[in-house]
Design a protein around this motif. Structure first.
Motif, PDB file in Angstrom:
ATOM      1  N   ARG A  84      72.177 -18.618 111.782  1.00 40.32           N
ATOM      2  CA  ARG A  84      73.625 -18.398 111.684  1.00 40.32           C
ATOM      3  C   ARG A  84      74.311 -18.699 113.010  1.00 40.32           C
ATOM      4  N   ARG A 113      83.289 -16.302 103.150  1.00 40.33           N
ATOM      5  CA  ARG A 113      82.818 -16.276 104.535  1.00 40.33           C
ATOM      6  C   ARG A 113      82.996 -14.895 105.161  1.00 40.33           C
ATOM      7  N   GLN A 136      80.233 -12.790 103.864  1.00 39.45           N
ATOM      8  CA  GLN A 136      78.987 -13.166 104.529  1.00 39.45           C
ATOM      9  C   GLN A 136      78.905 -12.546 105.923  1.00 39.45           C
ATOM     10  N   GLN A 137      80.031 -12.516 106.635  1.00 40.70           N
ATOM     11  CA  GLN A 137      80.051 -11.905 107.962  1.00 40.70           C
ATOM     12  C   GLN A 137      79.740 -10.412 107.883  1.00 40.70           C
ATOM     13  N   ARG A 138      80.349  -9.735 106.893  1.00 40.23           N
ATOM     14  CA  ARG A 138      80.101  -8.301 106.734  1.00 40.23           C
ATOM     15  C   ARG A 138      78.646  -8.039 106.364  1.00 40.23           C
ATOM     16  N   TRP A 145      76.139  -9.937 107.060  1.00 43.91           N
ATOM     17  CA  TRP A 145      75.364 -10.244 108.259  1.00 43.91           C
ATOM     18  C   TRP A 145      75.353  -9.043 109.205  1.00 43.91           C
TER      19      TRP A 145
END
Length: 335
Positions: free
Chosen positions: A139, A273, A276-278, A280
């Motif tokens: 990432r 996105r 996905q950040q959360r 991650w």
């Protein structure tokens, strides 16, 4: 005595990555992959500075059963995109490499044209990492690649039967490659992977494989009728392609672009996105908590015996977990 690698300053890393200086870019990735605490802090500062310059690339994940021709496909697709003015980064995710050491350097050598192309960048996964560590570094390498001006990022899962979810969770578009064939050959694609797909392409649809690819395509379309749709706004696309001849690659990239445009227009891309950040963030918290748990002296002392008790049936997993968490200093809470 091993010589310590010289570190650049934060400003030097930032300027070099933004200028797409390949030497500095490579050093920045090495910084991200480092396990040294001081490197880790500097890497996070660098990513914080570069974050506003990221997010503009099209992120495509690629998976497929062994022998499907992923490397040949990526080589051909990468060269096609570069010919159209794109800059392409190829990142390989191999969760099995933490056990076996991985074999993805071989994949890099099979991308003969792309590996020497100045507008391409290929990065294998460092071996010896946990699956969580591999996902994190992939990432973060993706973000560096975007900051350096790569506008297409292809993330390939190399581990057999592993890594598909990790890759799907870091890309916009997830492509499943299938072999030309029907029946048992088609069973090599797990139903769960089909449910992650935005498109399924039958590769090697050339020569003697062309007829079998058409049969496989029909079987795939039938299977997808009974598969859970990933999102209501997008129907999974299917087609035949050939990485060897380039047939179907234009059609495939049009599908990727159509998906990107539709997702962007509806606001789903930004939401995806952000989610996905959360996700991650929570995966990092989970990974670090487990590391701290295992490193706790009391837990480390009791763990072998407690594990043996669970293995032999002398205690239940729930009771064992409660005991170890109490050793860690965590009070039991109701589930």
């Amino acid at each position: 005595m091993k010589r310590r690698r010289a570190r650049l300053s934060l400003d030097e890393y930032e300027r070099g990555v933004l200028a797409a200086d390949r030497s500095v870019f490579a050093q920045a990735i090495t910084l991200i992959e480092s396990r040294e605490e001081e490197d880790g802090k500097l890497a996070q500062e660098l990513l914080g500075r570069l974050l506003p310059k990221t997010g503009k690339a099209t992120r495509v994940g690629i998976t497929g059963v062994p022998g499907v021709g992923k490397s040949t496909f990526v080589d051909a697709m990468g060269m096609k995109l570069i010919g159209e003015g794109h800059k392409v980064a190829v990142l390989a995710v191999d969760p099995s490499s933490s056990v076996t050491g991985g074999s993805i350097l071989g994949d890099k050598t099979r991308m003969a044209r792309l590996s020497v192309e100045p507008n391409a960048f290929i990065r294998p996964t460092p071996s010896g990492l946990s699956p969580g560590g591999i996902a994190r570094r992939t990432r973060e390498t993706m973000l560096l690649s975007e900051a350096a001006g790569f506008d297409v990022v292809l993330v390939e899962t190399v581990g057999v039967g592993q890594g598909e979810t990790a890759v799907a969770d870091m890309v916009d578009f997830f492509l499943v490659l299938a072999l030309p064939g029907a029946g048992d050959e088609l069973q090599g694609i797990k139903k769960g992977i089909l449910e992650l797909a935005d498109a399924v392409a039958v590769n090697k649809a050339d020569g003697d494989g062309a007829a079998r690819a058409r049969v496989a395509l029909g079987d795939l379309r039938s299977a997808l009728r009974y598969s859970h749709r990933k999102r209501p706004s997008w129907e999974v696309r299917t087609l035949t392609i050939s990485g060897a001849t380039g047939a179907g690659l234009d059609d495939l990239w049009k599908i990727v672009e159509e998906h990107h445009t539709a997702m962007e227009a509806s606001g789903e891309l930004a939401t995806l996105r952000a989610e996905q950040q959360r996700s991650w963030m929570w995966s990092l918290i989970t990974e670090r908590l487990e590391r701290a748990f295992r490193a706790n002296p009391e837990v480390a002392t009791r763990l072998p015996q407690v594990e043996d008790d669970v293995f032999s049936g002398r205690t239940t997993p729930t009771k064992a977990a409660d005991e170890l968490l109490a050793s860690f200093g965590m009070a039991r809470t109701s589930d």
